[in-house]
Design an enzyme around this catalytic site. Structure first.
Site, short mmCIF file in Angstrom:
data_model
loop_
_atom_site.label_atom_id
_atom_site.label_comp_id
_atom_site.label_asym_id
_atom_site.label_seq_id
_atom_site.Cartn_x
_atom_site.Cartn_y
_atom_site.Cartn_z
N HIS A 1 0.82 -1.22 0.00
CA HIS A 1 0.00 0.00 0.00
C HIS A 1 0.85 1.26 0.00
O HIS A 1 0.37 2.33 -0.36
CB HIS A 1 -0.91 0.00 1.23
CG HIS A 1 -2.01 -1.02 1.12
ND1 HIS A 1 -3.27 -0.71 0.70
CD2 HIS A 1 -2.02 -2.36 1.36
CE1 HIS A 1 -4.02 -1.81 0.69
NE2 HIS A 1 -3.27 -2.82 1.08
N ASP B 1 3.58 9.35 -0.73
CA ASP B 1 2.36 8.66 -0.29
C ASP B 1 2.08 7.54 -1.28
O ASP B 1 2.17 7.76 -2.50
CB ASP B 1 1.20 9.68 -0.32
CG ASP B 1 0.21 9.46 0.81
OD1 ASP B 1 0.06 8.31 1.24
OD2 ASP B 1 -0.40 10.45 1.25
#
Ligand code: F6P
Length: 518
Positions: free
Chosen positions: A156, A364
């Protein structure tokens, strides 16, 4: 009957009294609801002595199986190696990495223990999908325990460039552990390329043009699967949230001022300090915004026993005092900095009421808030997303105002541009972004991953799972009248469907697809 087994550090166990789960948990629950299955991971509890028994809870065909961590495991595995080594390293924050051999041992031990506890819960027809950096070693441990079911891993968070990764003692072994999976999923092509380059350089692995890695006679497939959101769920929760008392009170408190919002975990990777500096400069440079804008930053504390997280909390508190001390008036406070979480509908309601959403991550994996903000908007008067070019979401949401958080003036200009943007441009940008969100929603994401994992496993004759009769599983548009839209290969750039593998790569995808098992 094929069953989905999810392994992740956090498990959204129902009725635990914790707040409603985020977008990822919502997506995983939907997959488990569809297939029936098992969600396995940490209970969130830390105990001096950990009972051997796995705690299980069944609900609507899903089994939630969790384990506590011992104090030592928590210190070494979670707080140590996962969050003081892998997290900062993978976010390219090398100066924050605090490697300790003992923490690495703890990480190895917990991955091994969890693998051992998982094995008795497995069934022959299961498909196992491991999530995120906490359990990179899980795949190899499971293979050592003779688990032969298909094994997939989705990262992720970003994958670091090789020059950064190679500072990690034992990085070669970490890469070998990744190669124990049948399929590796990354958020962006950049992440996948960084991984492929690393296995080539560090391990001398053979990387084929279709992204397949050959190492010691075994093959690992890789793909790009940018995680999406459940667009309809976000839209309906946002509509509820804006009408709810919290939403109405927020609107009332603004007195017609323009609302700029940020919603993040309190984490240094989110670029919050840089964001506060940019807001301060915006007020310095644009007197016209004084008394006319309010910046609402929600930052729920996270990993509070890691020193870097304590430092950032103090820095942000000091900056809030400085900004409000300099600019506030008797009836206007420019920055509302809130250190707590809210229910999902409340947050989505706040996002729906915002003219501007500010996401300035230094790095991110994806940033689902960016996607949720877009989906929460009123189509007639959509707000504008100001988005860091270093968030995975920027690769898809090209119609956001993209900024470089390392350049404060760029962020200041981005915010001003978002505030001043004419309605026609706001609508055009929002429409384009929404189209993308619908094409690659959370259902498409998991359908793609699971289908590809199945295909990879079929292509690996050494897996005993291969020899069993496979339920036929297809990616089907549930609304047959909807237009086929994007194809998988757009999102898995660089992958060529090879013989016997990825035959679903060409399945048409719609906004609303479902898995069919027959
Ligand atoms: O998004 C990355 C992630 O580490 C998730 O895996 C995790 O559930 C979330 O952030 C919150 O972090 P933590 O579990 O450390 O509180």
């Amino acid at each position: 009957m094929t069953r989905l087994v999810i392994v992740s550090n956090r498990v959204a166990v129902p009725r635990t009294g914790r707040r409603a789960p985020g977008g990822l948990a919502v997506g995983i629950m939907a997959a488990l609801n569809e297939w029936g299955g098992l969600w396995f991971g940490w209970s969130g509890k830390v105990a001096d002595s950990v009972p051997f028994k796995v705690d299980t809870q069944d609900q609507d065909g899903i089994t939630f199986a969790t384990l506590a961590l011992s104090t030592q495991d928590y210190r070494e595995y979670y707080r140590g190696y996962a969050n003081r080594v892998l997290w900062p390293l993978f976010h390219t924050q090398l100066h924050r990495v605090e490697f300790q051999r003992q923490d690495l041992s703890g990480y190895e031990r917990v991955n091994k223990q969890f693998a051992r506890r998982l094995v008795p819960l497995l069934k022959a027809e299961d498909i196992i999908w491991v999530h995120d950096y906490h359990f990179i070693r899980m795949g190899r441990e499971l293979r050592r325990l003779k688990v032969s079911q298909p094994l997939g891993f989705f990262l992720h968070i970003p994958f670091p460039p090789y020059e950064v990764l190679r500072t990690l003692p034992g990085h070669e072994d970490l890469l070998r552990c990744l190669c124990a999976y049948d399929l590796l999923g990354f958020q962006t092509e950049l992440d996948r390329k960084a991984f492929l380059y690393s296995v080539e350089e560090a391990l001398g692995a053979m990387v084929h043009s279709d992204g397949v890695v050959s190492l010691s006679g075994a093959r690992t497939y890789s793909g790009v699967f940018p995680i999406g959101i459940d667009v309809e769920e976000v839209m309906s929760q946002a509509a509820r949230g804006r009408q709810a008392p919290y939403g109405r009170r927020l609107i009332g408190s603004l007195a017609n001022r323009t609302l700029i919002t940020g919603v993040d975990r309190l984490d240094y990777s989110k670029g919050l300090v840089e964001r506060f500096h940019a807001y301060q400069r915006l007020l310095d440079l644009h007197c016209a915004y004084h008394r006319n804008v309010v910046f609402l930053q929600i930052a729920e504390p996270s990993r509070g026993d890691v020193p870097d997280y304590q430092t950032i909390q103090h820095t942000l508190e000091a900056l809030t005092g400085e900004i409000n001390g300099r600019f506030s008036d008797y009836d206007w406070v420019p920055l509302r900095y809130i250190n707590k979480g809210f229910a999902r509908a409340t947050i989505l309601g706040f996002l729906a009421l915002s003219r501007v959403c500010l996401i300035t991550s230094l790095r991110d994996g994806m940033n689902l808030v960016a996607k949720e903000f877009v989906a929460a908007q009123d189509p007639a008067e959509p707000g504008v997303l100001v988005l860091s070019q270093f968030a995975g979401a920027a690769r898809e949401l090209k119609d956001a105002v993209l900024v470089n958080p390392y350049d404060i003036d760029d962020v200041v200009e981005g915010i001003a541009r978002a505030i001043e943007m004419p309605m026609s441009e706001r609508r055009r940008r929002w429409k384009n972004n929404m189209q993308l969100l619908r094409q690659n929603d959370i259902t498409a994401w998991r359908c793609r991953f699971i289908n590809m994992l199945r295909e990879c496993a079929v292509d690996k004759p050494n897996l005993s799972w291969h020899k069993r009769s496979l339920p036929s599983l297809s990616l089907m548009p549930s609304n047959k009248s909807s237009q086929p839209t994007e194809r998988l290969e757009i999102l898995s750039r660089g992958m060529q469907p090879s013989e016997g593998v990825l035959k679903h790569a060409h399945a048409p995808l719609s906004a609303d697809c479902r898995l069919e098992v027959d």
